[in-house]
Design a protein around this motif. Structure first.
Motif, PDB file in Angstrom:
ATOM      1  N   VAL A 263     -13.501 -10.047   7.244  1.00  0.00           N
ATOM      2  CA  VAL A 263     -14.620 -10.499   8.059  1.00  0.00           C
ATOM      3  C   VAL A 263     -15.865  -9.751   7.611  1.00  0.00           C
ATOM      4  O   VAL A 263     -15.820  -8.528   7.433  1.00  0.00           O
ATOM      5  N   GLY A 264     -16.963 -10.445   7.413  1.00  0.00           N
ATOM      6  CA  GLY A 264     -18.194  -9.802   6.984  1.00  0.00           C
ATOM      7  C   GLY A 264     -18.207  -9.553   5.489  1.00  0.00           C
ATOM      8  O   GLY A 264     -17.534 -10.231   4.699  1.00  0.00           O
ATOM      9  N   ALA A 265     -19.007  -8.575   5.088  1.00  0.00           N
ATOM     10  CA  ALA A 265     -19.192  -8.250   3.671  1.00  0.00           C
ATOM     11  C   ALA A 265     -18.775  -6.806   3.418  1.00  0.00           C
ATOM     12  O   ALA A 265     -18.823  -5.957   4.301  1.00  0.00           O
ATOM     13  N   ARG A 266     -18.371  -6.542   2.186  1.00  0.00           N
ATOM     14  CA  ARG A 266     -17.979  -5.197   1.794  1.00  0.00           C
ATOM     15  C   ARG A 266     -19.201  -4.373   1.400  1.00  0.00           C
ATOM     16  O   ARG A 266     -20.251  -4.915   1.084  1.00  0.00           O
ATOM     17  N   SER A 267     -19.019  -3.044   1.437  1.00  0.00           N
ATOM     18  CA  SER A 267     -20.094  -2.122   1.073  1.00  0.00           C
ATOM     19  C   SER A 267     -19.481  -0.943   0.327  1.00  0.00           C
ATOM     20  O   SER A 267     -18.256  -0.802   0.222  1.00  0.00           O
ATOM     21  N   GLN A 268     -20.332  -0.075  -0.167  1.00  0.00           N
ATOM     22  CA  GLN A 268     -19.843   1.083  -0.914  1.00  0.00           C
ATOM     23  C   GLN A 268     -19.319   2.187  -0.008  1.00  0.00           C
ATOM     24  O   GLN A 268     -18.625   3.089  -0.472  1.00  0.00           O
ATOM     25  N   PHE A 269     -19.624   2.113   1.270  1.00  0.00           N
ATOM     26  CA  PHE A 269     -19.140   3.109   2.220  1.00  0.00           C
ATOM     27  C   PHE A 269     -18.024   2.467   3.049  1.00  0.00           C
ATOM     28  O   PHE A 269     -18.237   1.434   3.686  1.00  0.00           O
ATOM     29  N   HIS A 270     -16.878   3.059   3.042  1.00  0.00           N
ATOM     30  CA  HIS A 270     -15.745   2.491   3.768  1.00  0.00           C
ATOM     31  C   HIS A 270     -14.821   3.604   4.232  1.00  0.00           C
ATOM     32  O   HIS A 270     -14.858   4.730   3.716  1.00  0.00           O
ATOM     33  N   ALA A 271     -14.011   3.266   5.215  1.00  0.00           N
ATOM     34  CA  ALA A 271     -13.007   4.183   5.772  1.00  0.00           C
ATOM     35  C   ALA A 271     -11.760   3.371   6.069  1.00  0.00           C
ATOM     36  O   ALA A 271     -11.849   2.252   6.596  1.00  0.00           O
ATOM     37  N   GLU A 272     -10.598   3.929   5.758  1.00  0.00           N
ATOM     38  CA  GLU A 272      -9.323   3.240   5.923  1.00  0.00           C
ATOM     39  C   GLU A 272      -8.487   3.946   6.988  1.00  0.00           C
ATOM     40  O   GLU A 272      -8.357   5.171   6.968  1.00  0.00           O
ATOM     41  N   TYR A 273      -7.937   3.137   7.891  1.00  0.00           N
ATOM     42  CA  TYR A 273      -7.042   3.635   8.925  1.00  0.00           C
ATOM     43  C   TYR A 273      -5.891   2.646   9.074  1.00  0.00           C
ATOM     44  O   TYR A 273      -6.027   1.452   8.756  1.00  0.00           O
ATOM     45  N   SER A 274      -4.775   3.112   9.585  1.00  0.00           N
ATOM     46  CA  SER A 274      -3.612   2.252   9.818  1.00  0.00           C
ATOM     47  C   SER A 274      -2.909   2.713  11.081  1.00  0.00           C
ATOM     48  O   SER A 274      -2.928   3.898  11.434  1.00  0.00           O
ATOM     49  N   HIS A 275      -2.284   1.748  11.755  1.00  0.00           N
ATOM     50  CA  HIS A 275      -1.527   2.027  12.976  1.00  0.00           C
ATOM     51  C   HIS A 275      -0.430   0.976  13.083  1.00  0.00           C
ATOM     52  O   HIS A 275      -0.714  -0.231  13.032  1.00  0.00           O
ATOM     53  N   PHE A 276       0.816   1.432  13.223  1.00  0.00           N
ATOM     54  CA  PHE A 276       1.964   0.540  13.172  1.00  0.00           C
ATOM     55  C   PHE A 276       1.930  -0.227  11.845  1.00  0.00           C
ATOM     56  O   PHE A 276       1.849   0.366  10.790  1.00  0.00           O
ATOM     57  N   ASP A 277       1.960  -1.559  11.900  1.00  0.00           N
ATOM     58  CA  ASP A 277       1.934  -2.382  10.690  1.00  0.00           C
ATOM     59  C   ASP A 277       0.536  -2.909  10.379  1.00  0.00           C
ATOM     60  O   ASP A 277       0.388  -3.770   9.509  1.00  0.00           O
ATOM     61  N   LEU A 278      -0.471  -2.417  11.072  1.00  0.00           N
ATOM     62  CA  LEU A 278      -1.841  -2.894  10.884  1.00  0.00           C
ATOM     63  C   LEU A 278      -2.627  -1.865  10.079  1.00  0.00           C
ATOM     64  O   LEU A 278      -2.707  -0.697  10.456  1.00  0.00           O
ATOM     65  N   ALA A 279      -3.214  -2.309   8.963  1.00  0.00           N
ATOM     66  CA  ALA A 279      -4.049  -1.453   8.112  1.00  0.00           C
ATOM     67  C   ALA A 279      -5.456  -2.040   8.074  1.00  0.00           C
ATOM     68  O   ALA A 279      -5.632  -3.222   7.754  1.00  0.00           O
ATOM     69  N   LEU A 280      -6.451  -1.230   8.416  1.00  0.00           N
ATOM     70  CA  LEU A 280      -7.840  -1.675   8.503  1.00  0.00           C
ATOM     71  C   LEU A 280      -8.700  -0.879   7.535  1.00  0.00           C
ATOM     72  O   LEU A 280      -8.510   0.325   7.355  1.00  0.00           O
TER      73      LEU A 280
END
Length: 565
Positions: free
Chosen positions: A300-317
């Motif tokens: 959803v939306g557009a990507r950028s050079q600044f990002h952060a990754e988190y996951s919980h159970f089977d969901l990875a964001l």
């Protein structure tokens, strides 16, 4: 430039960051200790700036210098070369102290922390002992102090260079904490400006003014530390700041309410996740979100050079933002990921439960119809046995067949209608006397004793329910009689209170564990699906009746179907 040359440069820069730190401090020392008015000192300041860039590259993991950072470096270099004075040096030293102290506590290696502490000690000493006194016009310096600054302070950069810091490629590059660095810069500048103001106002000695500034700063820090923690009904500055940071950049309560409302409206897990992340992208600092689940992913939306990754159970964001995230926003994103993970997992469990309920309904319907067909087949077998054993009494057998075949045909038609109709459907009401006579004729056997009134008042019964219960109980009794010869079976009917049917046998009692589950769930069965009595009990409950185990002792096992009270 070849890859080999680039790799050698990166290893040269990143192998010993304390060397570049010591070289930077050496250049700064020789630019300030003998004055800053001549051009050689300004040239050495440019060398110091170059070593500073090398140290930053080594400390931050050999990052490529962007054009905005390069422009800032050029501006600072022009200031050092063209507009150099002691006030600018004081500010620059405070900035260096803030940069070094901002990641001092986050360093995982003790020797690296020791090098940073020595560098901060050197910068503070040079600032307070040498740079700040030069801010006052006509300040006289003791020759011993001058020699100490010019030659004694050089020992600290030398110690930094010779400190052996082990290299660990697995350790991530250190990041400067902006809040700590800002607070440290403000403390240093407050100390410098406080000393300057006290010296100018009191017209006294600089050491006395510095001591007064240090004492005032210490009192302020003690007061803040006392106010930071809760006490005597006061919630504390730390609690207030934490509450402020928890709501910084994100209306947390509104987000939680919107997420809960969406969870009530949307049943599908994939659609719920897509809509929730679409609402998240409406935040001003968010550009897009990418997600991955075992069933697929999306964006959803557009990507950028600044990002952060988190996951919980089977969901990875993966959250994409317009600018680098602060620690408070990183904490927000972690909490949001956990909440989304819990809601998404709950939606998945609801979907699995709906699927299981649908499968269970199919299973129960099939098992119920199988029992109905089985009972009908048993009734047909009884009629065939009566016709074959008719002998001289064949007209009576034919009459029995003529009476029973229409009922069997009607029951078979009702069974087929259940395949296309929801259960329980409206059941036909039949005369109680006619049903009782039909039951006695179908099961006219020597091992069954029927007991009931000869004449019954006008009573209507749900025939399908009573037929299903009677045939299930009698078939179970017949199966038990095959294992225990001589078993006696009794069937009693009372028309009072809507009809009461009791079927007993003289076999062994049912185990307590099995009796507890008999009408609550399917049970193991040797010659069936184990669902007959369970379905009969549910059908009875739907029609206002109750099927119970009235007696459960050896020689007296009784089941009773009666109107529920």
């Amino acid at each position: 430039m070849s890859e080999t040359t680039l790799g050698l440069q990166q290893r040269l820069i990143g192998s010993r960051p304390q060397w570049w730190l010591g070289a930077m401090l050496f250049a700064l020392h020789y630019a300030l200790a003998w004055g800053i008015d001549d051009w050689p000192a300004r040239a050495i300041l440019l060398v110091h700036l170059g070593f500073f860039l090398m140290w930053q590259s080594a400390r931050r993991g050999e990052r490529i210098l962007e054009w905005r950072q390069a422009l800032l470096v050029v501006i600072v270099g022009l200031l050092f070369a063209g507009w150099n004075n002691w006030w600018l040096m004081a500010v620059w030293l405070a900035v260096l102290v803030a940069l070094i102290g901002g990641n001092l506590l986050g360093s995982p290696q003790p020797r690296q922390r020791l090098a940073a502490m020595l560098a901060a000690l050197y910068l503070l000493s040079l600032l307070l002992v040498w740079v700040v006194p030069h801010l006052f016009a006509g300040q006289d310096f003791d020759p011993a102090l001058t020699l100490l600054v010019q030659y004694g302070l050089q020992l600290l950069p030398v110690a930094i260079i010779f400190i052996p810091v082990p290299q660990d490629r697995r350790v991530a590059p250190l990041a400067v904490d902006f809040v700590y660095s800002l607070m440290l810069f403000m403390l240093v500048m407050g100390l410098v400006l406080g000393s300057f103001v006290v010296k100018q106002v009191s017209q006294g000695d600089y050491p006395f003014a510095l001591a007064q500034s240090l004492l005032g700063g210490a009192l302020v820090l003690v007061t803040l530390s006392w106010l930071w923690n809760p006490h005597s009904g006061f919630m504390g500055i730390g609690h207030v700041m934490s509450r402020y940071l928890m709501s910084l950049g994100l209306p947390f309560e509104r987000w939680v309410k919107g997420l809960a409302d969406l969870a009530e409206r949307e049943r599908e897990p994939a659609r719920f996740l897509a809509f929730a992340l679409q609402d998240l992208c409406e935040l001003p600092w968010m550009t897009g979100v990418t997600w991955r689940t075992p069933r697929g992913g999306g964006e959803v939306g557009a990507r950028s050079q600044f990002h952060a990754e988190y996951s919980h159970f089977d969901l990875a964001l993966t959250f994409h933002t317009k600018w680098p995230l602060s620690p408070a926003l990183l904490l927000h994103l972690k909490l949001l990921t956990q909440m989304l993970g819990h809601f998404y997992e709950a939606k998945r469990r609801e979907e699995v439960q709906r699927h299981n309920a649908y499968t269970q309904a199919i299973y129960e319907t099939g098992a119920r119809l199988t029992h109905d067909v089985k009972n009908l087949l048993q009734a047909l077998r009884s009629l065939c046995a009566a016709a074959e054993a008719g002998g001289d009494d064949r007209p009576a057998a034919l009459q029995l067949i003529q009476r029973q075949l229409p009922q069997i045909t009607q029951r078979l038609s009702t069974t087929l209608e259940k395949l296309t109709a929801s259960w329980p459907a409206a059941t036909a009401q039949i005369d109680a006397g006619a049903w009782w006579e039909s039951l006695k004729q179908r099961y006219a056997r020597g091992d069954i004793a029927f007991a009931g009134p000869h004449a019954m008042a006008a009573l209507k019964l749900p025939g399908e329910l009573f037929d299903s219960v009677a045939e299930n109980l009698l078939q179970n009794a017949f199966s038990k009689a095959q294992q225990h010869p001589g078993l006696r079976i009794s069937v009693a009917f009372q028309p009072a209170a809507g009809g009461r049917l009791t079927i007993c046998d003289s076999g062994k009692a049912i185990a307590q564990e099995l009796a507890a589950r008999l009408f609550a769930a399917p049970v193991p069965s040797r010659n069936g699906l184990g669902i007959g009595l369970y379905q009969a009990a549910k059908q009875a409950e739907q029609l206002g009746y109750r099927l119970t185990l009235a007696g459960n002792t050896d020689g007296h096992v009784c089941f009773e179907l009666a109107r529920a009270e």
